[in-house]
Design a protein around this motif. Structure first.
Motif, PDB file in Angstrom:
ATOM      1  N   GLY A 207       0.831  -1.209   0.000  1.00  0.00           N
ATOM      2  CA  GLY A 207       0.000   0.000   0.000  1.00  0.00           C
ATOM      3  C   GLY A 207       0.862   1.253   0.000  1.00  0.00           C
ATOM      4  O   GLY A 207       0.638   2.178  -0.788  1.00  0.00           O
ATOM      5  N   ALA A 208       1.877   1.271   0.872  1.00  0.00           N
ATOM      6  CA  ALA A 208       2.741   2.462   0.978  1.00  0.00           C
ATOM      7  C   ALA A 208       3.523   2.682  -0.315  1.00  0.00           C
ATOM      8  O   ALA A 208       3.795   3.812  -0.709  1.00  0.00           O
ATOM      9  N   ALA A 209       3.871   1.560  -0.973  1.00  0.00           N
ATOM     10  CA  ALA A 209       4.653   1.667  -2.211  1.00  0.00           C
ATOM     11  C   ALA A 209       3.759   1.894  -3.426  1.00  0.00           C
ATOM     12  O   ALA A 209       4.258   2.021  -4.553  1.00  0.00           O
ATOM     13  N   GLU A 246       3.833   1.340  10.184  1.00  0.00           N
ATOM     14  CA  GLU A 246       3.238   2.316   9.255  1.00  0.00           C
ATOM     15  C   GLU A 246       3.956   3.661   9.357  1.00  0.00           C
ATOM     16  O   GLU A 246       4.157   4.342   8.350  1.00  0.00           O
ATOM     17  N   GLU A 247       4.353   4.064  10.557  1.00  0.00           N
ATOM     18  CA  GLU A 247       5.113   5.324  10.704  1.00  0.00           C
ATOM     19  C   GLU A 247       6.450   5.220   9.980  1.00  0.00           C
ATOM     20  O   GLU A 247       6.903   6.161   9.323  1.00  0.00           O
ATOM     21  N   TYR A 248       7.071   4.054  10.104  1.00  0.00           N
ATOM     22  CA  TYR A 248       8.333   3.823   9.380  1.00  0.00           C
ATOM     23  C   TYR A 248       8.109   3.923   7.867  1.00  0.00           C
ATOM     24  O   TYR A 248       8.862   4.597   7.149  1.00  0.00           O
ATOM     25  N   LEU A 249       7.047   3.269   7.363  1.00  0.00           N
ATOM     26  CA  LEU A 249       6.772   3.297   5.916  1.00  0.00           C
ATOM     27  C   LEU A 249       6.506   4.721   5.439  1.00  0.00           C
ATOM     28  O   LEU A 249       6.971   5.128   4.364  1.00  0.00           O
ATOM     29  N   ALA A 255      10.834  10.069   2.094  1.00  0.00           N
ATOM     30  CA  ALA A 255      12.233  10.174   1.669  1.00  0.00           C
ATOM     31  C   ALA A 255      12.419   9.630   0.247  1.00  0.00           C
ATOM     32  O   ALA A 255      13.544   9.577  -0.257  1.00  0.00           O
ATOM     33  N   GLY A 256      11.321   9.172  -0.380  1.00  0.00           N
ATOM     34  CA  GLY A 256      11.386   8.648  -1.744  1.00  0.00           C
ATOM     35  C   GLY A 256      12.126   7.323  -1.835  1.00  0.00           C
ATOM     36  O   GLY A 256      12.761   7.025  -2.844  1.00  0.00           O
TER      37      GLY A 256
END
Ligand code: NAP
Length: 258
Positions: A207-209, A246-249, A255-256
């Protein structure tokens, strides 16, 4: 001037933030790598080129250090390299040896974990003052398990596995604190804030990606994976990390780097 803290594996996922944290605390740092220092790196630390597999550069790397934070790892020879590091450290003096290990190395019969446990035993019997911290998997490792599959049409997920991923900068902060304190033996384990299904973590990563993939559970055979499924790598009573997956992601996406 204070004796420097030698950080082995200083270019790695953990070693880099350990160096950053020690420098921020005002410690003198010597970073070890097999590679020469990048020309653009002008931060205030020493650099020791050393290969723990051959021992080349090792005596110079350990000379005069008061503490060694041993973060270098190489799945093939961690026991031999840790033994070599200890022998050199003993020739040089009695530095405090701080070792990073993994929650469950004594519960999960996985070859890499066997070598971490054997390396722990070497540290304990080294005759040097020592500290060992075991942590759960870093967020980076868990995300990478999904991200490396970018070329596959589906995403494979180990069936029935749970992780308790932890933010590496929090682990680095704890290691830096231990390195600047008195030798403490085996300290309490450090786990991330949540125990999560591997499937759920893979879905979050996709999802994050911004990738759409079907998740395909794969049941991995053998004693080691049974122990993984039984929660051998978890430390639910030591959920001291605060940064969620999720915070890490989110930070990584900003940061791209996804
Ligand atoms: N990743 C996790 O989820 C996790 C969880 C708990 C504990 N740990 C432990 O944390 C430690 C660090 O893991 P990591 O993920 O940061 O590893 P990493 O990113 O793979 O970094 C490995 C480091 O080891 C150095 N290295 C490898 N072979 C070497 C050799 N022969 N001589 C000298 N240096 C060598 C590399 O330096 P150069 O390439 O610059 O030479 C690199 O800096 C390991 O002990 C690991 O077991 C990891």
């Amino acid at each position: 001037m204070d004796e420097p803290v030698l950080v082995t594996g200083a270019t790695g996922t953990l070693g880099r933030p350990v160096v950053d944290r020690l420098l921020a605390d005002g410690a003198a740092v010597r970073a070890m790598s097999r590679r020469p220092r990048r020309g653009s790196d002008d931060r205030p630390y020493e650099w020791a080129v050393c290969d723990l597999a051959s021992g080349v550069g090792l005596d110079a790397a350990v000379r005069g250090v008061g503490t060694i934070v041993h973060c270098a790892t190489n799945a093939r020879n961690d026991v031999a390299t840790t033994r070599r590091l200890i022998e050199a450290a003993r020739r040089a003096g009695t530095p405090h040896l701080v070792y990073i290990s993994i929650v469950g190395v004594d519960r999960v019969p996985f070859p890499y974990y066997d070598s971490k446990l054997a390396a722990e035993r070497l540290v304990e019997a080294s005759g040097l003052p020592w500290t060992i911290l075991r942590t759960t998997q870093f967020h980076d490792l868990v995300a990478t398990m999904t991200l490396v599959q970018r070329r596959l049409p589906v995403t494979l997920v180990p069936a029935g596995l749970r992780f308790q991923p932890v933010e590496v900068t929090e682990v680095a902060g704890r290691l830096a604190e231990l390195a600047q304190g008195a030798p403490s033996g085996r300290v309490p384990d450090m786990g991330g804030p949540e125990v999560r299904e591997a499937r759920d973590l893979a879905a979050s990563t996709l999802g994050a990606a911004g990738r759409r993939r079907r998740l395909v559970p794969v049941r991995l055979p053998g004693k080691a994976f049974r122990a993984f499924r039984e929660g051998g790598i978890l430390a639910p009573d030591r959920a001291v990390g605060t940064v969620t997956f999720e915070e890490y992601l989110e930070g990584r996406a900003k940061a791209g780097r996804l």
